[in-house]
Scaffold this active site. Sequence first.
Site, mmCIF file in Angstrom:
data_model
loop_
_atom_site.group_PDB
_atom_site.id
_atom_site.type_symbol
_atom_site.label_atom_id
_atom_site.label_comp_id
_atom_site.label_asym_id
_atom_site.label_seq_id
_atom_site.Cartn_x
_atom_site.Cartn_y
_atom_site.Cartn_z
ATOM 1 N N VAL A 63 27.576 0.837 46.083
ATOM 2 C CA VAL A 63 28.728 1.696 45.814
ATOM 3 C C VAL A 63 29.486 2.053 47.092
ATOM 4 C CG1 VAL A 63 27.712 2.656 43.732
ATOM 5 C CG2 VAL A 63 27.336 3.818 45.930
ATOM 6 N N SER A 142 25.049 17.480 38.301
ATOM 7 C CA SER A 142 23.743 18.145 38.219
ATOM 8 C C SER A 142 23.983 19.636 38.194
ATOM 9 C CB SER A 142 22.889 17.775 39.438
ATOM 10 O OG SER A 142 21.773 18.635 39.563
ATOM 11 N N TYR A 155 21.908 17.101 48.791
ATOM 12 C CA TYR A 155 22.071 16.763 47.369
ATOM 13 C C TYR A 155 22.982 17.773 46.667
ATOM 14 C CZ TYR A 155 20.817 15.772 42.507
ATOM 15 O OH TYR A 155 20.856 15.477 41.164
ATOM 16 N N LYS A 159 26.714 17.057 44.927
ATOM 17 C CA LYS A 159 27.014 17.285 43.521
ATOM 18 C C LYS A 159 28.152 18.297 43.341
ATOM 19 C CE LYS A 159 24.103 14.352 41.871
ATOM 20 N NZ LYS A 159 24.582 13.127 41.183
#
Length: 256
Positions: A63, A142, A155, A159
């Site tokens: 990606v 998330s 993380y 998100k």
Amino acid sequence: MAELKEKRILVVGGASGIGLAIVERFLASRNSVAIMDINEEALLRFSTLDYWQDRVIAMKGDVRESADINDILTRMKKNWGGIDGLIYSAGIFPDRRIVEMSEEDWDNVLNINLKGAFLVCQAVARQMVEQKEGGHIVTISSGSYQSARVGSGHYCASKAGLVMLTKVLALELADHSIFVNSIAPGLVHSEKLGGEYIDTFSSRIPLGRPAQPEEIASIIELIMSPSNTYLTGQIIPVDGGLSSGHFGLPMSNKQK
């Protein structure tokens, strides 16, 4: 069950976990599905689907590489004439406290979870605008976009960024009848998670258990169904009630 009949769907990160459940569900509903994933070994499962070969494209791709993204879209256009829907399910979640985190740790998570989403969504949006047929884009964010967790600074930040990317895309693509939404799962069953973490997290969920990947896939199918003609720019929690409040607390007043 809402069906996506004869749609052309791209699932990025579709070789395992939630992504795999999405692929299986949409194939079962008679759609053509392209899968791009960096895990070449996991992609081998799709080479045995002889009875689905005209409706499956499985390609190793990163990606972070625009060339790979353009390649899968070119193959979809050549084989099926274009794309109707995207689910961005690629993501990593390594544990590392911020004071112990290297610049490389940060970059790896942000590049896959956020920059990769930007590159894929941008390329798909351009293709959909050119087609003038509308479409659906769903990102997998998330509950961590609004709820911090120790060891997940990179993380959670990725998100939170993905949520805002989703909302801006929804505004910018509305004139083209392209609906953009995000699913925000809570705890989802995965072989990568530790038992103590699962047990502790589950105790905070009103339904008392992790979601199965298939349960997340079913909500995405509903959002991307032809019956959705008005829902866009939304972040939809699929978390067993986790985000509803402080589950498990006793009554606040002193009990007689």
